[in-house]
Design a protein around this motif. Structure first.
Motif, PDB file in Angstrom:
ATOM      1  N   GLU A  66       7.773  31.450 -57.725  1.00 59.30           N
ATOM      2  CA  GLU A  66       7.454  31.844 -56.355  1.00 59.30           C
ATOM      3  C   GLU A  66       5.978  31.596 -56.051  1.00 59.30           C
ATOM      4  N   ALA A  67       5.097  31.915 -57.015  1.00 60.07           N
ATOM      5  CA  ALA A  67       3.661  31.703 -56.824  1.00 60.07           C
ATOM      6  C   ALA A  67       3.346  30.218 -56.675  1.00 60.07           C
ATOM      7  N   ALA A  68       3.994  29.380 -57.479  1.00 61.76           N
ATOM      8  CA  ALA A  68       3.764  27.939 -57.392  1.00 61.76           C
ATOM      9  C   ALA A  68       4.232  27.389 -56.055  1.00 61.76           C
ATOM     10  N   GLU A  69       5.390  27.831 -55.609  1.00 63.50           N
ATOM     11  CA  GLU A  69       5.922  27.360 -54.328  1.00 63.50           C
ATOM     12  C   GLU A  69       5.083  27.879 -53.163  1.00 63.50           C
ATOM     13  N   GLU A  70       4.647  29.111 -53.278  1.00 64.06           N
ATOM     14  CA  GLU A  70       3.880  29.732 -52.198  1.00 64.06           C
ATOM     15  C   GLU A  70       2.535  29.041 -52.010  1.00 64.06           C
ATOM     16  N   SER A  71       1.872  28.705 -53.109  1.00 63.34           N
ATOM     17  CA  SER A  71       0.556  28.070 -53.018  1.00 63.34           C
ATOM     18  C   SER A  71       0.663  26.589 -52.689  1.00 63.34           C
ATOM     19  N   GLY A  72       1.664  25.919 -53.266  1.00 60.42           N
ATOM     20  CA  GLY A  72       1.831  24.484 -53.038  1.00 60.42           C
ATOM     21  C   GLY A  72       0.875  23.616 -53.825  1.00 60.42           C
ATOM     22  N   PRO A 256     -13.905  28.799 -54.136  1.00 61.57           N
ATOM     23  CA  PRO A 256     -12.986  29.590 -54.957  1.00 61.57           C
ATOM     24  C   PRO A 256     -11.528  29.468 -54.536  1.00 61.57           C
ATOM     25  N   TRP A 257     -11.269  29.167 -53.260  1.00 59.02           N
ATOM     26  CA  TRP A 257      -9.890  29.033 -52.805  1.00 59.02           C
ATOM     27  C   TRP A 257      -9.202  27.799 -53.392  1.00 59.02           C
ATOM     28  N   SER A 258      -9.958  26.878 -53.961  1.00 62.62           N
ATOM     29  CA  SER A 258      -9.341  25.675 -54.540  1.00 62.62           C
ATOM     30  C   SER A 258      -8.632  25.985 -55.853  1.00 62.62           C
ATOM     31  N   ASN A 259      -8.936  27.149 -56.466  1.00 64.10           N
ATOM     32  CA  ASN A 259      -8.290  27.568 -57.712  1.00 64.10           C
ATOM     33  C   ASN A 259      -7.825  29.019 -57.597  1.00 64.10           C
ATOM     34  N   PRO A 260      -6.879  29.327 -56.727  1.00 65.49           N
ATOM     35  CA  PRO A 260      -6.432  30.711 -56.561  1.00 65.49           C
ATOM     36  C   PRO A 260      -5.722  31.229 -57.810  1.00 65.49           C
ATOM     37  N   THR A 261      -5.805  32.527 -58.005  1.00 68.94           N
ATOM     38  CA  THR A 261      -5.228  33.141 -59.197  1.00 68.94           C
ATOM     39  C   THR A 261      -4.107  34.105 -58.836  1.00 68.94           C
ATOM     40  N   ARG A 262      -2.980  33.950 -59.505  1.00 69.91           N
ATOM     41  CA  ARG A 262      -1.872  34.903 -59.396  1.00 69.91           C
ATOM     42  C   ARG A 262      -1.651  35.517 -60.760  1.00 69.91           C
ATOM     43  N   LEU A 274     -13.633  36.563 -61.090  1.00 71.53           N
ATOM     44  CA  LEU A 274     -14.004  37.845 -60.498  1.00 71.53           C
ATOM     45  C   LEU A 274     -12.761  38.643 -60.114  1.00 71.53           C
ATOM     46  N   ASN A 275     -12.789  39.920 -60.411  1.00 76.78           N
ATOM     47  CA  ASN A 275     -11.708  40.813 -60.001  1.00 76.78           C
ATOM     48  C   ASN A 275     -12.270  41.761 -58.951  1.00 76.78           C
ATOM     49  N   GLU A 276     -12.099  41.384 -57.676  1.00 78.70           N
ATOM     50  CA  GLU A 276     -12.641  42.184 -56.573  1.00 78.70           C
ATOM     51  C   GLU A 276     -11.512  42.686 -55.663  1.00 78.70           C
ATOM     52  N   GLY A 277     -10.331  42.873 -56.250  1.00 83.47           N
ATOM     53  CA  GLY A 277      -9.189  43.330 -55.474  1.00 83.47           C
ATOM     54  C   GLY A 277      -8.109  42.272 -55.396  1.00 83.47           C
ATOM     55  N   TYR A 278      -7.009  42.632 -54.757  1.00 84.35           N
ATOM     56  CA  TYR A 278      -5.832  41.765 -54.749  1.00 84.35           C
ATOM     57  C   TYR A 278      -5.197  41.687 -53.374  1.00 84.35           C
ATOM     58  N   ALA A 279      -4.596  40.534 -53.096  1.00 80.11           N
ATOM     59  CA  ALA A 279      -3.848  40.324 -51.865  1.00 80.11           C
ATOM     60  C   ALA A 279      -2.356  40.328 -52.204  1.00 80.11           C
ATOM     61  N   PRO A 280      -1.502  40.765 -51.278  1.00 75.62           N
ATOM     62  CA  PRO A 280      -0.071  40.838 -51.562  1.00 75.62           C
ATOM     63  C   PRO A 280       0.631  39.493 -51.518  1.00 75.62           C
ATOM     64  N   SER A 281      -0.016  38.472 -50.946  1.00 69.71           N
ATOM     65  CA  SER A 281       0.603  37.154 -50.832  1.00 69.71           C
ATOM     66  C   SER A 281      -0.484  36.096 -50.828  1.00 69.71           C
ATOM     67  N   PHE A 282      -0.085  34.846 -51.077  1.00 64.87           N
ATOM     68  CA  PHE A 282      -1.049  33.757 -51.037  1.00 64.87           C
ATOM     69  C   PHE A 282      -1.640  33.609 -49.641  1.00 64.87           C
ATOM     70  N   LYS A 283      -0.807  33.749 -48.621  1.00 65.22           N
ATOM     71  CA  LYS A 283      -1.294  33.624 -47.247  1.00 65.22           C
ATOM     72  C   LYS A 283      -2.350  34.688 -46.943  1.00 65.22           C
ATOM     73  N   ALA A 284      -2.092  35.907 -47.395  1.00 71.60           N
ATOM     74  CA  ALA A 284      -3.061  36.975 -47.176  1.00 71.60           C
ATOM     75  C   ALA A 284      -4.357  36.695 -47.925  1.00 71.60           C
ATOM     76  N   LEU A 285      -4.234  36.156 -49.127  1.00 67.54           N
ATOM     77  CA  LEU A 285      -5.431  35.791 -49.895  1.00 67.54           C
ATOM     78  C   LEU A 285      -6.280  34.798 -49.127  1.00 67.54           C
ATOM     79  N   MET A 286      -5.645  33.751 -48.601  1.00 71.19           N
ATOM     80  CA  MET A 286      -6.381  32.693 -47.915  1.00 71.19           C
ATOM     81  C   MET A 286      -6.927  33.158 -46.569  1.00 71.19           C
ATOM     82  N   ASP A 287      -6.146  33.951 -45.845  1.00 66.44           N
ATOM     83  CA  ASP A 287      -6.514  34.311 -44.471  1.00 66.44           C
ATOM     84  C   ASP A 287      -7.420  35.532 -44.379  1.00 66.44           C
TER      85      ASP A 287
END
Length: 379
Positions: A66-72, A256-262, A274-287
């Motif tokens: 799911e993470a791979a598909e979500e990020s593309g 940093p967005w070029s190498n997102p971490t799940r 860096l661990n500065e919190g988490y987003a619930p989805s890839f879209k939320a991370l980017m936006d």
């Protein structure tokens, strides 16, 4: 650059597609971290300092796909922890390969001889084996004798079975240019595709805080190393412009967005380091991530960072935008003389925030949302 042509073409086409769409931020490499547990305790590592409740968590096969598909992202790097501990890792890799993702399975190789029969050679799969120098240096870096010999044996076995193999090496301020050059000769003669090389990141939780490089120290070290490399035919699994950046010849900013971490917590902000919190989805991370708050010059924790997971994406984008510049460096080699590119101003960076203890305490109280995020897939 020791990256197969098919991978260069696929990644280049992906970048051009993003540029044509007008996307200013897009992922190149998904850092997929399905567990934190490791079978080593390296003093320079800041990835394993978690309580048992966290170390026992795993991402399931479905969550990884799911993470791979979500990020593309066209490339998926699987670090850890030690990924080979994860019982479902063969299925995760097989599903990613089936989707024609270029998978870099990062491992210290201690389990590779036992596990290699679970994997099939493919142009889409690379074993990226941790090798931080020659025998004395590597065994000191991982704080355990005999690991170097076992890693080299595993490299030779995987290579002979037809797998793509590279090695990844992290350098600290005790690295000696002559010894690094000797190591790169060794890697070349070992027959690996290439070396992924980078300065260490100053993890705040790493037991050893004395040996991380400053940005100036990084540039001087790599200039000395590359000065010794003329005519020695070293092969790197990185862009020529990133290597040029390490030697102080490019004034890049972190992307940093070029190498997102799940990982087991979600989509990590802002990056793998860096661990500065988490987003619930890839879209939320980017936006929703305040990207302008991070990076060298913006945040104290980023002040000395020149690590590939922050800057390789910048260099690759520059390569696609300016191919002749990249070709010139690839053909003539990294410049080791002359003035360095201007350094980023640190005077306006915001001070570091330390929230690790609070975050971990909260995470321990939260039970995994899905059955796959448990200890069921432990070795």
């Amino acid at each position: 650059m020791a990256v197969p042509l098919i991978q260069q073409l696929r990644v280049g086409a992906y970048i051009m597609k993003q540029r044509l769409k007008g996307n200013g931020r897009y992922p190149l490499v998904l850092m997929l971290e399905p567990l934190f547990r490791c079978n080593l305790a390296c003093p320079g590592c800041g990835k394993i300092d978690y309580p048992e409740e966290i170390l026992n968590r795993r991402l399931s096969v479905a969550e990884c796909i799911e993470a791979a598909e979500e990020s593309g992202a066209p490339v998926v790097s699987i670090p850890g922890g030690e990924p080979l501990i994860h019982k479902e890792m063969p299925q995760i890799v097989a599903e990613l390969v089936k989707r024609k993702r270029f998978v870099y399975l990062c491992t210290n190789a201690l389990l590779l001889e036992k596990k290699i029969g679970d994997y099939t050679p493919s142009q889409y799969l690379t074993f990226s084996i941790h090798l931080d120098g020659l025998e004395e240096e590597h065994d000191r870096a991982v704080d355990q004798k005999g690991v170097f010999k076992r890693a080299v044996k595993a490299i030779e076995m995987a290579r002979d079975r037809g797998f793509r193999v590279n090695v990844n090496c992290t350098l600290f301020n005790n690295a000696k240019p002559d010894e690094v050059a000797e190591y790169l000769d060794f890697a070349r003669d070992l027959g690996v595709e290439g070396v992924t090389i980078s300065p260490g990141y100053a993890y705040e939780r790493a037991p050893d805080q004395e040996h991380f490089l400053s940005r100036r120290g990084t540039k001087e070290l790599f200039r000395e190393v590359f000065r010794r490399g003329k005519g020695r035919k070293w092969r790197f699994s990185q862009s020529s412009l990133f290597l040029d950046f390490l030697a102080g010849n490019q004034a890049y900013e972190c992307t940093p967005w070029s190498n997102p971490t799940r990982n087991v917590f979600g989509w990590q902000r802002p990056c793998y380091l860096l661990n500065e919190g988490y987003a619930p989805s890839f879209k939320a991370l980017m936006d929703e991530t305040e990207w302008e708050s991070y990076g060298t010059g913006n945040y104290e924790k980023c002040a000395n960072c020149m690590v590939h997971c922050g800057y390789e994406g910048t260099a690759v984008a520059d390569t696609v935008a300016h191919p002749l510049k990249a070709l010139k460096v690839a053909l003539s080699g990294v410049s080791t003389e002359g003035e360095m590119a201007p350094e980023i101003d640190l005077s306006k960076q915001r001070p570091a925030e330390y929230t690790f203890e609070e975050f971990v305490a909260e995470a321990v109280q939260q039970k995994p949302e899905k059955p796959g995020s448990s200890s069921e897939a432990a070795e």
